[in-house]
Design an enzyme around this catalytic site. Structure first.
Site, PDB file in Angstrom:
ATOM      1  N   TYR A  53       0.846  -1.196   0.000  1.00  0.00           N
ATOM      2  CA  TYR A  53       0.000   0.000   0.000  1.00  0.00           C
ATOM      3  C   TYR A  53       0.881   1.245   0.000  1.00  0.00           C
ATOM      4  CZ  TYR A  53      -3.893  -3.165   0.910  1.00  0.00           C
ATOM      5  OH  TYR A  53      -4.815  -4.181   0.831  1.00  0.00           O
ATOM      6  N   HIS A 128      -0.611 -12.173   0.379  1.00  0.00           N
ATOM      7  CA  HIS A 128      -1.521 -11.243  -0.298  1.00  0.00           C
ATOM      8  C   HIS A 128      -2.259 -11.841  -1.500  1.00  0.00           C
ATOM      9  CE1 HIS A 128      -1.908  -6.585  -0.741  1.00  0.00           C
ATOM     10  NE2 HIS A 128      -3.024  -7.162  -1.111  1.00  0.00           N
ATOM     11  N   SER A 208     -12.667  -4.486   0.126  1.00  0.00           N
ATOM     12  CA  SER A 208     -13.577  -3.596  -0.614  1.00  0.00           C
ATOM     13  C   SER A 208     -15.021  -3.913  -0.239  1.00  0.00           C
ATOM     14  CB  SER A 208     -13.365  -3.683  -2.128  1.00  0.00           C
ATOM     15  OG  SER A 208     -12.110  -3.161  -2.501  1.00  0.00           O
ATOM     16  N   PRO A 209     -15.356  -3.917   1.046  1.00  0.00           N
ATOM     17  CA  PRO A 209     -16.696  -4.334   1.469  1.00  0.00           C
ATOM     18  C   PRO A 209     -17.792  -3.359   1.063  1.00  0.00           C
ATOM     19  CG  PRO A 209     -15.497  -3.414   3.337  1.00  0.00           C
ATOM     20  CD  PRO A 209     -14.512  -3.519   2.202  1.00  0.00           C
ATOM     21  N   LEU A 210     -17.380  -2.152   0.594  1.00  0.00           N
ATOM     22  CA  LEU A 210     -18.375  -1.172   0.137  1.00  0.00           C
ATOM     23  C   LEU A 210     -18.328  -1.040  -1.387  1.00  0.00           C
ATOM     24  CD1 LEU A 210     -17.715   1.512   2.908  1.00  0.00           C
ATOM     25  CD2 LEU A 210     -19.543  -0.198   2.829  1.00  0.00           C
ATOM     26  N   GLY A 211     -17.569  -1.901  -2.033  1.00  0.00           N
ATOM     27  CA  GLY A 211     -17.506  -1.870  -3.494  1.00  0.00           C
ATOM     28  C   GLY A 211     -16.235  -1.264  -4.046  1.00  0.00           C
TER      29      GLY A 211
HETATM   30  N1  NAP Z   1      -6.421  -8.302  -0.055  1.00  0.00           N
HETATM   31  C1  NAP Z   1      -6.572  -7.575  -1.129  1.00  0.00           C
HETATM   32  O1  NAP Z   1      -6.210  -7.967  -2.245  1.00  0.00           O
HETATM   33  C2  NAP Z   1      -7.232  -6.238  -0.981  1.00  0.00           C
HETATM   34  C3  NAP Z   1      -7.644  -5.517  -2.132  1.00  0.00           C
HETATM   35  C4  NAP Z   1      -8.268  -4.277  -1.935  1.00  0.00           C
HETATM   36  C5  NAP Z   1      -8.457  -3.790  -0.652  1.00  0.00           C
HETATM   37  N2  NAP Z   1      -8.017  -4.506   0.442  1.00  0.00           N
HETATM   38  C6  NAP Z   1      -8.213  -4.018   1.831  1.00  0.00           C
HETATM   39  O2  NAP Z   1      -9.590  -3.807   2.030  1.00  0.00           O
HETATM   40  C7  NAP Z   1      -9.778  -2.465   2.504  1.00  0.00           C
HETATM   41  C8  NAP Z   1     -11.126  -1.942   2.059  1.00  0.00           C
HETATM   42  O3  NAP Z   1     -11.218  -1.929   0.650  1.00  0.00           O
HETATM   43  P1  NAP Z   1     -11.181  -0.567  -0.194  1.00  0.00           P
HETATM   44  O4  NAP Z   1     -10.577   0.510   0.618  1.00  0.00           O
HETATM   45  O5  NAP Z   1     -10.582  -0.922  -1.501  1.00  0.00           O
HETATM   46  O6  NAP Z   1     -12.710  -0.301  -0.521  1.00  0.00           O
HETATM   47  P2  NAP Z   1     -14.041  -0.014   0.348  1.00  0.00           P
HETATM   48  O7  NAP Z   1     -13.782  -0.296   1.770  1.00  0.00           O
HETATM   49  O8  NAP Z   1     -15.111  -0.752  -0.328  1.00  0.00           O
HETATM   50  O9  NAP Z   1     -14.249   1.523   0.092  1.00  0.00           O
HETATM   51  C9  NAP Z   1     -13.376   2.460   0.658  1.00  0.00           C
HETATM   52  C10 NAP Z   1     -13.971   3.839   0.522  1.00  0.00           C
HETATM   53  O10 NAP Z   1     -15.217   3.852   1.153  1.00  0.00           O
HETATM   54  C11 NAP Z   1     -15.470   5.127   1.650  1.00  0.00           C
HETATM   55  N3  NAP Z   1     -16.279   4.942   2.872  1.00  0.00           N
HETATM   56  C12 NAP Z   1     -15.936   4.202   3.949  1.00  0.00           C
HETATM   57  N4  NAP Z   1     -16.912   4.207   4.865  1.00  0.00           N
HETATM   58  C13 NAP Z   1     -17.911   4.982   4.349  1.00  0.00           C
HETATM   59  C14 NAP Z   1     -19.186   5.372   4.820  1.00  0.00           C
HETATM   60  N5  NAP Z   1     -19.635   4.937   6.002  1.00  0.00           N
HETATM   61  N6  NAP Z   1     -19.932   6.176   4.032  1.00  0.00           N
HETATM   62  C15 NAP Z   1     -19.483   6.583   2.814  1.00  0.00           C
HETATM   63  N7  NAP Z   1     -18.256   6.246   2.313  1.00  0.00           N
HETATM   64  C16 NAP Z   1     -17.486   5.452   3.076  1.00  0.00           C
HETATM   65  C17 NAP Z   1     -14.137   5.749   1.970  1.00  0.00           C
HETATM   66  O11 NAP Z   1     -14.181   7.102   1.584  1.00  0.00           O
HETATM   67  P3  NAP Z   1     -13.138   8.223   2.079  1.00  0.00           P
HETATM   68  O12 NAP Z   1     -11.841   7.851   1.412  1.00  0.00           O
HETATM   69  O13 NAP Z   1     -13.720   9.476   1.578  1.00  0.00           O
HETATM   70  O14 NAP Z   1     -13.029   8.120   3.561  1.00  0.00           O
HETATM   71  C18 NAP Z   1     -13.135   4.883   1.235  1.00  0.00           C
HETATM   72  O15 NAP Z   1     -12.355   5.562   0.290  1.00  0.00           O
HETATM   73  C19 NAP Z   1      -8.587  -1.703   1.910  1.00  0.00           C
HETATM   74  O16 NAP Z   1      -8.397  -0.474   2.550  1.00  0.00           O
HETATM   75  C20 NAP Z   1      -7.501  -2.704   2.129  1.00  0.00           C
HETATM   76  O17 NAP Z   1      -7.068  -2.666   3.475  1.00  0.00           O
HETATM   77  C21 NAP Z   1      -7.419  -5.711   0.279  1.00  0.00           C
END
Ligand code: NAP
Length: 289
Positions: A53, A128, A208-211
């Site tokens: 990251y 990973h 990416s639990p929120l998409g």
């Molecule tokens: N293992 C893997 O291959 C892999 C791949 C991808 C991600 N991940 C992990 O999974 C985590 C989560 O995935 P992600 O960050 O890709 O996507 P996500 O959690 O689906 O979406 C993240 C975005 O959601 C917004 N958000 C969060 N809570 C919210 C709420 N209550 N209301 C409105 N918007 C909200 C945030 O906005 P703001 O930025 O404006 O706060 C953030 O940028 C990553 O941070 C990482 O640690 C792992």
């Protein structure tokens, strides 16, 4: 805050994903530290990171260092917080992501992560992503060695299919504690892995639990059922999505990303929301876009 189990540790039911604070579009350091502190102050005791990251070449571990810094300037009890990191993915600095699952590489990467995170051992180390050029058992074997050497306290895998979960559990001699796969209202293909984790008693961390970063803000406009339930409860569709994931099985621990304090403050409150059986059925049955 509701607690869930990862291996030998209890963690908050909602974790914090660190990726948006370190890749393209990241905020400045001050806002990132405020975001991490807001999560910790709200009771979050699981932070997910990875050495990959970062944005530019030459800044491997940007997110790990940021988390270490935020934890050291936080006044609460750091021993309660599980930092889960990962190795095996790389970013050359041109925006792409590559893999390296060679055992020697993973062992060196884990030691470098430990140096950045500080402490005696990494709380949870996750492989990973499978490397098609390296037999899976060899990559996971590196995690077994790291456990035996005390470099890591617990081992997990990410982006794994059911066969790989079973294989990892065997290679680790029953010490696999977590699986981190993509899962959200928009992406439900990891349901077999979630169900297998529930059967085996292994934590399942939806990523990416929120998409995903670019789509999370529009979750309500993309998913009608989530918008309707959110409206009925007068709260955000993002909170409904996380509450739905939590309700799927007690081994689920979502790790929503955030780069603003308000996002994670809203997300953690998903654990308070109890959805009715009828609502859960509607959310699970929602037709995908
Ligand atoms: N293992 C893997 O291959 C892999 C791949 C991808 C991600 N991940 C992990 O999974 C985590 C989560 O995935 P992600 O960050 O890709 O996507 P996500 O959690 O689906 O979406 C993240 C975005 O959601 C917004 N958000 C969060 N809570 C919210 C709420 N209550 N209301 C409105 N918007 C909200 C945030 O906005 P703001 O930025 O404006 O706060 C953030 O940028 C990553 O941070 C990482 O640690 C792992």
């Amino acid at each position: 805050m509701q607690q869930r189990i990862i291996g030998s540790r209890k963690v908050s039911a909602i974790g914090l994903g660190g990726m948006p604070m370190s890749i393209e579009g990241r905020p400045d350091q001050d806002r990132s530290v405020r975001t991490i502190h807001a999560a910790l102050d709200a009771g979050v005791t699981l932070i997910d990171t990875a050495d990959a990251y970062h944005r530019d070449a030459g800044e491997v571990g940007h997110n790990e260092s940021l988390i270490a810094q935020a934890l050291s300037s936080w006044s609460g009890d750091r021993s309660e917080v599980l930092v889960a990191t990962k190795g095996g993915h790389l970013r050359p600095g041109d925006g792409s992501w590559t893999v390296n699952g060679r055992p020697e590489y993973l062992k060196e990467a884990a030691k470098a992560s430990l140096q950045r995170l500080g402490g005696d051992a990494i709380g949870l180390y996750q492989f990973h992503r499978p490397d098609p050029d390296v037999p899976y058992a060899e990559s996971v074997g590196a995690l077994a060695d790291l456990l035996d050497e005390g470099v890591i306290e617990m081992a997990g895998i990410s982006n794994a299919n059911p066969d790989q979960i079973r294989e990892a559990q065997q290679v680790l001699g029953g010490r696999l504690v977590s699986v981190q796969n993509q899962f959200s209202p928009a992406f439900r293909n990891s349901r077999p892995e979630l169900d297998l984790c529930a059967e085996l008693g292994i934590a399942f961390l939806p990523w990416s639990p929120l998409g995903g970063i670019s789509k999370a803000g529009d979750l309500g406009s993309r998913h009608d059922a989530f918008a309707q339930v959110a409206q009925a409860h007068d709260l955000s569709p993002q909170r409904v999505a996380l509450a739905w994931e939590l309700a799927l099985a007690p081994i689920v621990v979502p790790i929503p990303g955030a780069s603003r304090p308000e996002s994670i403050q809203d997300s953690v409150r998903a654990e308070e929301l109890e959805l009715t059986a009828d609502e859960l059925e509607r959310l699970s049955a929602e037709a995908l876009d």
